[in-house]
Design a protein around this motif. Structure first.
Motif, PDB file in Angstrom:
ATOM      1  N   PRO A  48      16.948  44.825  22.093  1.00 31.77           N
ATOM      2  CA  PRO A  48      18.046  44.220  22.870  1.00 31.77           C
ATOM      3  C   PRO A  48      19.237  45.156  23.033  1.00 31.77           C
ATOM      4  CG  PRO A  48      17.186  42.662  21.251  1.00 31.77           C
ATOM      5  CD  PRO A  48      16.603  43.995  20.914  1.00 31.77           C
ATOM      6  N   LEU A  49      19.605  45.863  21.966  1.00 26.40           N
ATOM      7  CA  LEU A  49      20.758  46.760  22.018  1.00 26.40           C
ATOM      8  C   LEU A  49      20.510  47.938  22.939  1.00 26.40           C
ATOM      9  CD1 LEU A  49      23.594  47.284  20.826  1.00 26.40           C
ATOM     10  CD2 LEU A  49      22.480  48.581  18.995  1.00 26.40           C
ATOM     11  N   ALA A  50      19.296  48.478  22.920  1.00 29.29           N
ATOM     12  CA  ALA A  50      18.971  49.658  23.743  1.00 29.29           C
ATOM     13  C   ALA A  50      19.173  49.380  25.225  1.00 29.29           C
ATOM     14  CB  ALA A  50      17.534  50.090  23.474  1.00 29.29           C
ATOM     15  N   GLN A  51      18.981  48.131  25.651  1.00 29.39           N
ATOM     16  CA  GLN A  51      19.121  47.802  27.066  1.00 29.39           C
ATOM     17  C   GLN A  51      20.565  47.952  27.545  1.00 29.39           C
ATOM     18  OE1 GLN A  51      16.172  47.372  28.529  1.00 29.39           O
ATOM     19  NE2 GLN A  51      15.294  47.487  26.460  1.00 29.39           N
ATOM     20  N   PHE A  52      21.522  47.916  26.617  1.00 29.40           N
ATOM     21  CA  PHE A  52      22.939  48.026  26.973  1.00 29.40           C
ATOM     22  C   PHE A  52      23.534  49.391  26.622  1.00 29.40           C
ATOM     23  CE2 PHE A  52      22.226  43.445  26.412  1.00 29.40           C
ATOM     24  CZ  PHE A  52      22.702  42.974  27.627  1.00 29.40           C
ATOM     25  N   LEU A  53      22.677  50.339  26.265  1.00 34.83           N
ATOM     26  CA  LEU A  53      23.132  51.694  25.954  1.00 34.83           C
ATOM     27  C   LEU A  53      22.371  52.710  26.808  1.00 34.83           C
ATOM     28  CD1 LEU A  53      23.355  51.455  22.049  1.00 34.83           C
ATOM     29  CD2 LEU A  53      25.281  51.558  23.647  1.00 34.83           C
ATOM     30  N   PRO A  54      22.393  52.567  28.129  1.00 37.25           N
ATOM     31  CA  PRO A  54      21.613  53.470  28.981  1.00 37.25           C
ATOM     32  C   PRO A  54      22.148  54.897  29.000  1.00 37.25           C
ATOM     33  CG  PRO A  54      23.047  52.091  30.325  1.00 37.25           C
ATOM     34  CD  PRO A  54      23.135  51.558  28.918  1.00 37.25           C
ATOM     35  N   GLN A  55      23.374  55.106  28.492  1.00 36.81           N
ATOM     36  CA  GLN A  55      23.943  56.452  28.443  1.00 36.81           C
ATOM     37  C   GLN A  55      23.272  57.305  27.370  1.00 36.81           C
ATOM     38  OE1 GLN A  55      25.475  53.579  28.109  1.00 36.81           O
ATOM     39  NE2 GLN A  55      27.318  53.429  29.369  1.00 36.81           N
ATOM     40  N   TYR A  56      22.496  56.657  26.494  1.00 37.14           N
ATOM     41  CA  TYR A  56      21.904  57.364  25.358  1.00 37.14           C
ATOM     42  C   TYR A  56      20.390  57.181  25.315  1.00 37.14           C
ATOM     43  CZ  TYR A  56      26.600  58.016  23.549  1.00 37.14           C
ATOM     44  OH  TYR A  56      27.909  58.399  23.405  1.00 37.14           O
ATOM     45  N   GLN A  57      19.770  58.066  24.592  1.00 37.78           N
ATOM     46  CA  GLN A  57      18.373  57.937  24.210  1.00 37.78           C
ATOM     47  C   GLN A  57      18.380  57.257  22.836  1.00 37.78           C
ATOM     48  OE1 GLN A  57      14.756  61.006  22.986  1.00 37.78           O
ATOM     49  NE2 GLN A  57      16.672  61.792  23.785  1.00 37.78           N
ATOM     50  N   ILE A  58      17.771  56.101  22.725  1.00 36.64           N
ATOM     51  CA  ILE A  58      17.747  55.358  21.472  1.00 36.64           C
ATOM     52  C   ILE A  58      16.383  55.543  20.820  1.00 36.64           C
ATOM     53  CG2 ILE A  58      18.076  53.127  20.349  1.00 36.64           C
ATOM     54  CD1 ILE A  58      20.558  54.176  21.819  1.00 36.64           C
ATOM     55  N   LEU A  59      16.373  56.097  19.634  1.00 39.56           N
ATOM     56  CA  LEU A  59      15.141  56.285  18.875  1.00 39.56           C
ATOM     57  C   LEU A  59      15.198  55.389  17.640  1.00 39.56           C
ATOM     58  CD1 LEU A  59      12.449  57.803  18.341  1.00 39.56           C
ATOM     59  CD2 LEU A  59      13.802  59.446  17.010  1.00 39.56           C
ATOM     60  N   ALA A  60      14.365  54.363  17.619  1.00 38.54           N
ATOM     61  CA  ALA A  60      14.329  53.423  16.497  1.00 38.54           C
ATOM     62  C   ALA A  60      13.028  53.616  15.729  1.00 38.54           C
ATOM     63  CB  ALA A  60      14.439  51.991  17.007  1.00 38.54           C
ATOM     64  N   ILE A  61      13.141  54.010  14.479  1.00 39.59           N
ATOM     65  CA  ILE A  61      11.956  54.231  13.658  1.00 39.59           C
ATOM     66  C   ILE A  61      11.553  52.946  12.939  1.00 39.59           C
ATOM     67  CG2 ILE A  61      12.566  56.646  13.253  1.00 39.59           C
ATOM     68  CD1 ILE A  61      13.267  55.729  10.312  1.00 39.59           C
ATOM     69  N   ASP A  62      10.298  52.910  12.497  1.00 30.69           N
ATOM     70  CA  ASP A  62       9.851  51.950  11.496  1.00 30.69           C
ATOM     71  C   ASP A  62       9.923  52.662  10.142  1.00 30.69           C
ATOM     72  OD1 ASP A  62       9.076  49.965  13.371  1.00 30.69           O
ATOM     73  OD2 ASP A  62       7.109  50.895  13.614  1.00 30.69           O
ATOM     74  N   TRP A  63      10.664  52.098   9.207  1.00 33.57           N
ATOM     75  CA  TRP A  63      10.667  52.666   7.864  1.00 33.57           C
ATOM     76  C   TRP A  63       9.255  52.602   7.266  1.00 33.57           C
ATOM     77  CZ3 TRP A  63      14.432  55.614   6.539  1.00 33.57           C
ATOM     78  CH2 TRP A  63      15.770  55.311   6.803  1.00 33.57           C
ATOM     79  N   PRO A  64       8.921  53.452   6.305  1.00 27.70           N
ATOM     80  CA  PRO A  64       7.621  53.333   5.643  1.00 27.70           C
ATOM     81  C   PRO A  64       7.387  51.911   5.130  1.00 27.70           C
ATOM     82  CG  PRO A  64       8.674  55.375   4.985  1.00 27.70           C
ATOM     83  CD  PRO A  64       9.693  54.613   5.797  1.00 27.70           C
ATOM     84  N   GLY A  65       6.172  51.418   5.338  1.00 28.92           N
ATOM     85  CA  GLY A  65       5.846  50.063   4.902  1.00 28.92           C
ATOM     86  C   GLY A  65       6.257  48.983   5.868  1.00 28.92           C
ATOM     87  N   HIS A  66       6.913  49.365   6.966  1.00 27.85           N
ATOM     88  CA  HIS A  66       7.355  48.425   7.985  1.00 27.85           C
ATOM     89  C   HIS A  66       6.684  48.760   9.319  1.00 27.85           C
ATOM     90  CE1 HIS A  66      10.664  48.381   5.040  1.00 27.85           C
ATOM     91  NE2 HIS A  66      11.006  47.186   5.494  1.00 27.85           N
ATOM     92  N   GLY A  67       6.578  47.747  10.185  1.00 28.17           N
ATOM     93  CA  GLY A  67       6.077  47.989  11.530  1.00 28.17           C
ATOM     94  C   GLY A  67       4.756  48.733  11.526  1.00 28.17           C
ATOM     95  N   HIS A  68       4.692  49.832  12.305  1.00 30.25           N
ATOM     96  CA  HIS A  68       3.461  50.603  12.441  1.00 30.25           C
ATOM     97  C   HIS A  68       3.453  51.873  11.583  1.00 30.25           C
ATOM     98  CE1 HIS A  68       2.652  48.717  16.692  1.00 30.25           C
ATOM     99  NE2 HIS A  68       2.630  47.835  15.709  1.00 30.25           N
ATOM    100  N   SER A  69       4.494  52.093  10.791  1.00 28.19           N
ATOM    101  CA  SER A  69       4.534  53.294   9.941  1.00 28.19           C
ATOM    102  C   SER A  69       3.592  53.160   8.756  1.00 28.19           C
ATOM    103  CB  SER A  69       5.958  53.540   9.432  1.00 28.19           C
ATOM    104  OG  SER A  69       6.792  54.019  10.461  1.00 28.19           O
ATOM    105  N   GLU A  70       3.232  54.312   8.194  1.00 28.84           N
ATOM    106  CA  GLU A  70       2.385  54.314   6.999  1.00 28.84           C
ATOM    107  C   GLU A  70       3.102  53.668   5.822  1.00 28.84           C
ATOM    108  OE1 GLU A  70      -0.713  57.997   6.904  1.00 28.84           O
ATOM    109  OE2 GLU A  70       1.342  58.480   6.385  1.00 28.84           O
ATOM    110  N   HIS A  71       2.304  53.142   4.895  1.00 30.99           N
ATOM    111  CA  HIS A  71       2.835  52.679   3.623  1.00 30.99           C
ATOM    112  C   HIS A  71       2.918  53.863   2.667  1.00 30.99           C
ATOM    113  CE1 HIS A  71       1.412  48.229   4.233  1.00 30.99           C
ATOM    114  NE2 HIS A  71       2.020  48.744   5.290  1.00 30.99           N
ATOM    115  N   ARG A  72       3.828  53.786   1.729  1.00 34.35           N
ATOM    116  CA  ARG A  72       3.847  54.832   0.701  1.00 34.35           C
ATOM    117  C   ARG A  72       2.581  54.709  -0.142  1.00 34.35           C
ATOM    118  NH1 ARG A  72       8.735  57.038   1.425  1.00 34.35           N
ATOM    119  NH2 ARG A  72      10.516  55.668   1.833  1.00 34.35           N
TER     120      ARG A  72
END
Length: 294
Positions: A48-72
Motif C-alpha cells: 500500500p505504501l509503495a503506491q504513494f511513493l512513485p518518486q522512489y524504488q521501494i525494495l521490501a525484503i522478507d526477513w529470514p523465516g518470513h514470506g518466501h525467504s529461507e529459514h535459518r
C-alpha cells in the motif's frame, strides 16, 4: 490524474549465508528505499505504501523465516541480532548497484534499522521508523527466567519432531483467524497471509518459521540499549500511530535524547498505519526525504 497501480516484481538476493526474497516497486533508475517489515509480516506489508511513493524504488525484503525467504538452518533458538548481519550484507550488496536513499522500518524492521544505524551511521543517510524506536529491553533480573522459558519452549518443539502449524481449508479462514487475533483489518490480513502461507495437501498452512513464535533466550538491558542508542547520528523520522503501541509513545522522550537529528509525527491509524493510512505516511516520508536533498 489517473493513478496506475504498480504491481511490483519478485526479486531474490543470495547472500553468503542465506537467500532473501523481496518485492520491488518502481524503476531501477530511481533512488532506492529499503523497506523492512515487522514480526510475522512480510514484504507485502509495504505494497500500500509503495503506491504513494512513485518518486522512489521501494525494495521490501522478507526477513529470514518470513514470506518466501529461507529459514535459518537447524533448530537452534533465533536471536534478533542476527537480523543486523542480514542487513549489513544486504546493504553491502545494494550499495554496489543502487542509489541507496535510506531505510523504512516497521516494528521489528524499525528496531533492527535503529540498532544498525546506531552502530553504522555512515551506511544509511536517512531512516524512517514506523511504530518503532529502539531494541526491546528488560531488567537483567529476568535473565534466568527468560533463558529457562526459552529453552523449554524450544525443547518442546524439537521433541515434537513435526511442524505443528495449523492447516486451514482455505486462506480466507487463516485471514479471519489473524484478524481476530490482531485486530488488523481483513483486507490487510489477506495481503500478509497470502505471502506467508503454502499449500499443504488440500489445505493451506503457515510457511513462517515456527521458531519465530518462541521466546528469545536473551534480551538486552536498558543500560545496553541506552549505550547503543546514545548519540544516534543518522537523520531519523519516527512515525507513531494514534492507536499504536503505548510503549512506543512512552519511549519518545528518551528518543529525543538519543537521536541527534530527529523528527517525530503522530498520524491516524493503528500499529500497521503504513497499510491503513498509507497516503499520509507516504506524505510524511516524502517531506522528510526532501529536507537536505535526496
Amino acid at each position: 490524474m489517473l493513478h496506475i497501480r504498480d504491481e511490483g516484481e519478485e526479486v531474490e538476493f543470495q547472500l553468503p549465508h542465506i537467500r532473501l526474497s523481496a518485492r520491488r516497486w518502481g524503476s531501477a533508475d530511481k533512488p532506492l528505499l529499503l523497506a523492512l517489515h515487522g514480526w510475522l509480516d512480510n514484504a507485502n506489508s509495504f505494497e500500500p505504501l509503495a503506491q504513494f511513493l512513485p518518486q522512489y524504488q521501494i525494495l521490501a525484503i522478507d526477513w529470514p523465516g518470513h514470506g518466501h525467504s529461507e529459514h535459518r538452518p537447524g533448530l537452534y533458538p533465533l536471536h534478533w541480532i542476527d537480523y543486523l548481519y542480514d542487513l549489513e550484507l544486504l546493504i553491502d550488496r545494494l550499495k554496489q548497484q543502487e542509489t541507496f536513499a535510506g531505510i523504512i522500518g516497521h516494528s521489528l524492521g524499525g528496531i533492527i534499522a535503529a540498532a544498525y544505524t546506531a552502530a553504522f551511521p555512515e551506511r544509511v543517510k536517512k531512516l524512517v521508523l514506523l511504530e518503532a524506536i529502539s531494541p526491546l529491553f528488560e531488567s537483567a533480573s529476568k535473565n534466568n527466567v527468560r533463558l529457562r522459558n526459552s529453552f523449554a519452549s524450544h525443547l518442546r518443539m524439537v521433541n515434537k519432531r513435526v511442524n505443528s502449524a495449523a492447516v486451514y481449508d482455505s486462506i480466507e479462514l487463516a485471514v479471519k483467524a489473524r484478524s481476530r487475533l490482531t485486530g488488523l483489518d481483513e483486507a490487510w490480513c489477506r495481503l500478509l497471509v497470502d505471502r506467508n502461507m503454502q499449500q499443504v495437501g488440500s489445505g493451506v498452512s503457515w510457511r513462517s518459521d515456527p521458531r519465530l513464535k518462541l521466546d528469545s533466550p536473551l534480551r538486552l538491558t536498558f543500560e545496553q540499549v541506552d549505550a547503543l542508542m546514545t548519540d544516534h547520528s543518522t537523520e531519523t523520522l519516527i512515525i507513531t500511530a494514534e492507536s499504536g503501541y503505548e510503549q512506543i509513545s512512552h519511549l519518545l522522550p528518551k528518543a529525543q535524547l538519543w537521536f541527534n537529528h530527529l523528527s517525530c509525527i503522530e498520524l491516524a491509524g493503528d500499529h500497521h498505519l503504513h497499510m491503513g493510512n498509507a497516503q499520509q505516511v507516504a506524505n510524511a516520508i516524502l517531506a522528510f526525504m526532501s529536507v537536505g536533498g535526496k
